[in-house]
Each structure stands twice: as C-alpha cells, then as structure tokens.
Design a protein around this motif. Structure first.
Motif, PDB file in Angstrom:
ATOM      1  N   TYR A   8       0.777  -1.364   0.189  1.00  7.69           N
ATOM      2  CA  TYR A   8       0.156   0.030  -0.043  1.00  7.69           C
ATOM      3  C   TYR A   8       0.743   1.317  -0.017  1.00  7.69           C
ATOM      4  O   TYR A   8       0.479   2.358   0.261  1.00  7.69           O
ATOM      5  CB  TYR A   8      -0.911   0.158   1.204  1.00  7.69           C
ATOM      6  N   VAL A  10       3.312   2.339   2.021  1.00  8.09           N
ATOM      7  CA  VAL A  10       3.359   2.849   3.425  1.00  8.09           C
ATOM      8  C   VAL A  10       4.804   3.044   3.918  1.00  8.09           C
ATOM      9  O   VAL A  10       5.301   1.626   3.861  1.00  8.09           O
ATOM     10  CB  VAL A  10       2.476   2.492   4.381  1.00  8.09           C
ATOM     11  N   GLN A 179      -2.712  -1.492   4.863  1.00  9.66           N
ATOM     12  CA  GLN A 179      -4.004  -0.709   4.465  1.00  9.66           C
ATOM     13  C   GLN A 179      -4.644   0.173   5.402  1.00  9.66           C
ATOM     14  O   GLN A 179      -4.906   1.237   5.031  1.00  9.66           O
ATOM     15  CB  GLN A 179      -4.954  -1.858   3.862  1.00  9.66           C
ATOM     16  N   ARG A 182      -2.101   2.984   5.675  1.00  8.64           N
ATOM     17  CA  ARG A 182      -2.226   4.043   4.450  1.00  8.64           C
ATOM     18  C   ARG A 182      -3.558   4.822   4.778  1.00  8.64           C
ATOM     19  O   ARG A 182      -3.263   6.111   4.190  1.00  8.64           O
ATOM     20  CB  ARG A 182      -2.518   3.005   3.206  1.00  8.64           C
ATOM     21  N   ASN A 186      -3.565   8.750   4.282  1.00  8.37           N
ATOM     22  CA  ASN A 186      -4.285   9.382   3.395  1.00  8.37           C
ATOM     23  C   ASN A 186      -4.933  10.491   4.305  1.00  8.37           C
ATOM     24  O   ASN A 186      -5.275  11.777   3.569  1.00  8.37           O
ATOM     25  CB  ASN A 186      -5.265   8.634   2.978  1.00  8.37           C
TER      26      ASN A 186
END
Length: 387
Positions: A8, A10, A179, A182, A186
């Motif tokens: 992802y 990161v 995830q 992430r 975000n």
C-alpha cells in the motif's frame, strides 16, 4: 516493515530501541490528566454490511441480512440527537460494504449512488442540515474515497487496531495493517483531523502494542493530524469468547499510549467497554462519544453510561468533566476558538493549513448566529481544562 506496508505504499518504521523503551513504561511513569472530556453524539449505523468477517465483531450481518439506512431514517436519528443536545453524528459502516453485498450495491444504485461513499456524503449533509457535526468512521479508505467525504466531516476516524497479523482477522478477506496505515496517511495528506486507536486482546503481543502506538506517533509527527487515540479492550460477545484483557494489562497499555504519544493527542478509553475509573491515572483524558439517544451499535450488549456516570468517573479521579465537539479545538481557526483556549495546544495544527472545510465552518458560524450551542460546548470543555 509492517505487513502489507509495501503493497500500500506506506513508509512507516519504528526503532527497536523505542519499542524496548516503551515496553518499560508503567502507570507510575505517567501523569493523571487535569480534566476529562467527552462528546455527546448520536450513533448512525449507515449499514451493517462489511467485507471483513473479524471473529470479535458483531457489527456485520451476513449478505442478504444487512440493512442500509434511508436518508429519512438518518434525518430522524439526527433530529432526535439535536433535540437531545448532541453535537456529533457518528457515522459507521463496514469496510467497502457494497463490494461484497449485492443487495446493498443494488439499493445504492436504486438511490442514485455508485458507491457507499457518495451516499455517506449525502448522509453527512443531512446531519449538517439537522445541526450536527459529522464524524464518519468508514473503515479503510483510499485517498479518493476519503476525499469524497472529507469536506462534509468535522473529523473522521478508523481504528488501526494493530500493526500485527492476528488470527482474529479471519476469513478470505483480512484486514491488512499496511492498508490501515495507508488510511491514516491519506487523512494526514488531506488535512483531516483524525481519530484512531488500538484494540487490545485480539491476539497481539506486547511488542505489537508498542509498535502500533509508535506507528501512530510517527504518522502524527509527519502530518500533525491525530486528535485522539482510543485504547479499547476486546469484549466478550456472541462471536467472541476469547476473553478480555485484565485490568493490569489495560493499565499498562494505557500508560504506554500516554507515554508514546505527544501531549496534544488525547488518550481515550470507551467507558462502556473499559474500567475507566481505574485507568484515569494512567493518562486517560477523554471518555469518547457517548449517546443519550442511540445504542453503541458496534457493541450493543454494552450500554452507554449516563452523564451522571461520567461525572462519577471524573469525581472519583478528582478532575472536572467537560463536553467537547467531535473535532478538537486546536483544529479550529482562531476566530472560532474560545478566548480561554488551552495553551498546550495553541501551537498545534492550524498554521497555513485548512483543517476545517467551508461546509463545517459555515455550520459553526451558523450555530454562533443561532445562539451558540457549539460555542457553549467549547466553553464547557475549556472551563474544565482550566481547573
């Protein structure tokens, strides 16, 4: 590197020495808070569908049984909340529910939506119309999904839970730590005031707990966007019989959270799930969102405490209790803060960054013009902090 981080994109790593140091922290190493806060909310379970099947979770319903609230139902819940003096509409649903549930996808399509996120946006707009500030917690989100709804939310959140791979994240589609991280990243990139937390007792070990807290700290140091971290114990329910962490565990991990995190981040425990009275001296300064109107739909067997019970928790700790908004005051522009703003946060998050969107600013300003319900909550929290 945490599981799934490279997949992802990161780049989050924690130093082994920092983990070792944090593992030595005990409750005696942290200070009790000067005050406690809480948010008065309504819980809006937009849908009970989720693509995950975590073994400790009772929130999701199997495909064919999940429900999707209509906007009329959302409006009624929000209206009741506003009438009861709430300021927050807490929107929850499982991760990408329209991805696995054909009935939910079909209903969304019939209502003119191609995803749950465009529907969430409309639901948040309903909450704003009814005088509540939305705080959406829709699970893992891509940058595009988060951007779809960020400007109609005062703050948002997702539980990191753990940076470890654990058996409790069972099923063909498992939660992946990368995830989750992430999603936190975000939010930071999009300047979203954010809530996250760890779930204690789902199979992680002490090192996992320390690493999870330090990963949150690293992302906050990068983006300055985490407003609170929840330390939540897993609890017994119809799907989970693996036990809950004992008091000694909760005291130590709560103290670790307080020691790991910068002062401006609140440490929260949910008072319907955790022994809050016994954790305040471990650095807890917030009791989360509590509803006088709706159940805790994620943990329906565990009732919200009444306001008098929150007051008893604060009294037992010898600290004042104050109400707060779903977005912490340090994220508000200067003109919307109270005059007595707590100096420990004054150098925090505003600067040249716009944490509050035009829609949320308009809601706060309209409230001021209508008599200042939000303003009175800000003053209540500031009064408690000044004691």
């Amino acid at each position: 590197m945490f599981p799934g981080a490279s997949e992802y994109g990161v780049d989050v790593a924690v130093e082994e020495g920092a983990v070792d140091d944090l593992l030595q922290v005990s409750p005696s190493d942290v200070d009790a808070p000067p005050a406690l806060t809480f948010s008065r909310n309504v819980f809006v379970p937009l849908t009970t569908a989720c693509r995950y099947t975590c073994t400790y979770c009772t929130y999701f319903d199997p495909p064919g049984q999940a429900e999707l609230l209509s906007l009329e139902e959302v409006r009624e819940i929000c209206r009741r909340g506003a009438d009861a003096g709430c300021t927050e509409a807490l929107f929850t649903f499982g991760d990408d529910p329209d991805d696995r549930y054909t009935e939910i996808h079909a209903q969304l399509e019939a209502w003119g939506h191609d995803s749950i996120h465009t529907y969430l946006r409309e639901a948040c707009e309903v909450a704003l119309e009814e005088g509540l500030l939305p705080h959406a917690n829709p699970g893992d989100q891509t940058r595009e999904q988060l951007a779809e709804v960020a400007d109609v939310n005062a703050s948002m959140g997702v539980m990191l839970e753990t940076t470890a791979e654990v058996g409790a994240h069972a099923g063909p589609r498992r939660k992946v730590p990368g995830q989750r991280l992430r999603t936190l990243e975000n939010a930071g990139e999009l300047d979203v005031a954010f809530t996250t937390g760890i779930l204690v007792g789902i199979g992680e070990d002490w090192r996992d707990r320390a690493e999870s807290l330090l990963a949150i700290r690293e992302l906050h140091e990068r983006y300055d966007h985490i407003q609170e971290v929840i330390v939540q114990p897993v609890v017994e329910n119809e799907r989970w019989s693996g036990g809950s962490p004992d008091l000694a565990t909760m005291r130590q991990v709560t103290a670790m959270a307080r020691a790991a995190l910068p002062e401006e981040i609140s440490v929260q425990v949910p008072p319907n799930l955790a022994p809050a009275k016994d954790l305040i001296d471990c650095g807890v300064d917030d009791l989360g969102g509590v509803s006088p109107v709706t159940d805790d739909h994620i943990n329906p067997e565990y009732k919200w405490p009444a306001l008098r019970e929150l007051e008893e928790i604060a009294a037992s700790a010898g600290v004042p209790l104050g109400e707060r908004l779903p977005v912490y005051e340090r994220f508000l522009p200067a003109e919307l803060r109270t005059d007595g703003f707590d100096g420990r946060l004054a150098d925090g998050a505003d600067g040249d960054r716009e944490w509050i969107s035009a829609a949320i600013r308009a809601a706060l300003e309209a409230d001021d013009a209508a008599g200042g319900r939000y303003r009175s909550v800000l003053r209540d929290g500031e009064t408690a902090a000044s004691h």
